[in-house]
Design a protein around this motif. Sequence first.
Motif, mmCIF file in Angstrom:
data_model
loop_
_atom_site.group_PDB
_atom_site.id
_atom_site.type_symbol
_atom_site.label_atom_id
_atom_site.label_comp_id
_atom_site.label_asym_id
_atom_site.label_seq_id
_atom_site.Cartn_x
_atom_site.Cartn_y
_atom_site.Cartn_z
ATOM 1 N N SER A 184 0.191 12.609 0.035
ATOM 2 C CA SER A 184 -0.539 12.062 1.186
ATOM 3 C C SER A 184 0.262 12.213 2.469
ATOM 4 O O SER A 184 1.495 12.096 2.475
ATOM 5 N N ARG A 185 -0.450 12.434 3.561
ATOM 6 C CA ARG A 185 0.167 12.458 4.888
ATOM 7 C C ARG A 185 -0.075 11.145 5.627
ATOM 8 O O ARG A 185 0.100 11.068 6.832
ATOM 9 N N ARG A 186 -0.489 10.135 4.878
ATOM 10 C CA ARG A 186 -0.796 8.832 5.473
ATOM 11 C C ARG A 186 0.144 7.730 4.979
ATOM 12 O O ARG A 186 -0.197 6.556 5.001
ATOM 13 N N MET A 187 1.311 8.123 4.554
ATOM 14 C CA MET A 187 2.257 7.151 3.993
ATOM 15 C C MET A 187 3.155 6.626 5.113
ATOM 16 O O MET A 187 4.214 7.187 5.404
ATOM 17 N N LEU A 188 2.708 5.559 5.738
ATOM 18 C CA LEU A 188 3.473 4.977 6.837
ATOM 19 C C LEU A 188 3.129 3.508 6.987
ATOM 20 O O LEU A 188 2.144 3.025 6.438
ATOM 21 N N PHE A 189 3.966 2.811 7.732
ATOM 22 C CA PHE A 189 3.620 1.459 8.154
ATOM 23 C C PHE A 189 4.057 1.273 9.592
ATOM 24 O O PHE A 189 4.934 1.965 10.097
ATOM 25 N N GLU A 200 0.830 -1.199 0.000
ATOM 26 C CA GLU A 200 0.000 0.000 0.000
ATOM 27 C C GLU A 200 0.865 1.251 0.000
ATOM 28 O O GLU A 200 0.549 2.244 -0.676
ATOM 29 N N LEU A 201 1.967 1.220 0.723
ATOM 30 C CA LEU A 201 2.877 2.364 0.752
ATOM 31 C C LEU A 201 3.458 2.639 -0.633
ATOM 32 O O LEU A 201 3.492 3.794 -1.084
ATOM 33 N N VAL A 202 3.929 1.598 -1.311
ATOM 34 C CA VAL A 202 4.510 1.779 -2.645
ATOM 35 C C VAL A 202 3.461 2.374 -3.594
ATOM 36 O O VAL A 202 3.750 3.298 -4.360
ATOM 37 N N TRP A 203 2.250 1.846 -3.534
ATOM 38 C CA TRP A 203 1.178 2.366 -4.391
ATOM 39 C C TRP A 203 0.922 3.845 -4.108
ATOM 40 O O TRP A 203 0.793 4.657 -5.044
ATOM 41 N N TYR A 239 6.664 8.371 5.686
ATOM 42 C CA TYR A 239 7.338 8.913 4.508
ATOM 43 C C TYR A 239 6.692 10.212 4.037
ATOM 44 O O TYR A 239 5.501 10.455 4.255
ATOM 45 N N HIS A 240 7.511 11.015 3.378
ATOM 46 C CA HIS A 240 7.114 12.348 2.937
ATOM 47 C C HIS A 240 7.821 12.634 1.618
ATOM 48 O O HIS A 240 9.027 12.396 1.486
ATOM 49 N N VAL A 241 7.082 13.107 0.634
ATOM 50 C CA VAL A 241 7.656 13.423 -0.675
ATOM 51 C C VAL A 241 7.621 14.931 -0.875
ATOM 52 O O VAL A 241 6.568 15.572 -0.750
ATOM 53 N N THR A 242 8.777 15.512 -1.188
ATOM 54 C CA THR A 242 8.858 16.952 -1.408
ATOM 55 C C THR A 242 8.351 17.296 -2.811
ATOM 56 O O THR A 242 8.200 16.423 -3.674
#
Length: 298
Positions: free
Chosen positions: A158-163, A147-150, A185-188
Amino acid sequence: MQHPEHQYLDLLSQVLERGDERLDRTGVGTRSIFGAMVRFDLSQGEAPILTTKRVYWKTAVKEMLWFLTGGTNIQPLLRENVRIWTDWPLAAYRRETGEAVSQEAFEQRILEDDDFAARWGELGPVYGKQWRRWLGADGREHDQIGELVWTLRENPASRRMLFHGWNVGELGGMALPPCHMVYQYHVTSDGRLNCLLFQRSVDLLLGAAFNFVGATALQLMLAQQAGLQPGELIWVGGDVHLYLNHLEQARAQLLREPRPFPRMRLLRKPESIDDYRIEDFEVQDYAPHGAIKAEVAV
């Protein structure tokens, strides 16, 4: 500019100088501080593989690759010559059978006897199980990594990229509850992937170095799979401790001057996050001080 490894050395100093000393679960005793942060910039290819002692980085990467398989048995690790998880099942075997078997003999039997491995090499629902097969209340399994990779590919804002590894309902069945618990995770806006890792408990002398390497390897893999560039790795520690039988080793390490960090890169881009192998990782220009030996507290 100060070498980034000084952040780690400063933590060693803080724990030695003002750590709270107390007994712990293992009976060895610790000196600890509560709450710490270090930051490493991965954007130029440098990897936080400590240089004030030799870190066996391939072992740390192999462990991370094992986590990604969802595995919970030490047999595949032993086949890769990774022995860092043996202490827990070995202690359980000795306790339950009364047999004073050596670690070498126990590991050899795990390797050679699949039935024995299935019974005594199992760690319970540890990291990989939670990352790839978290069991929901409805009986469905959730692949947090998939789900994270997707999401990194399709919704990088998204601010919900975690496991997460702290599955309360399954903690009792784990050989060791997760220490490195949450990866967010956070993408700039310019396509850099940052990671914040929260670790509830860290063996500062032995564990932290491996956690830095494993998190870096994972960040490189995730960035590659999502078409991003590595950014910053932020590590946050809860109970940051030295075991009382590690104090002299920590003092010895503090006498050493950091050397330039090595560079880590991926040699190919596999089809998916599940297809990486240790041969895909290359570390260049690693010239550390010598190894520092210490016992693992179980």
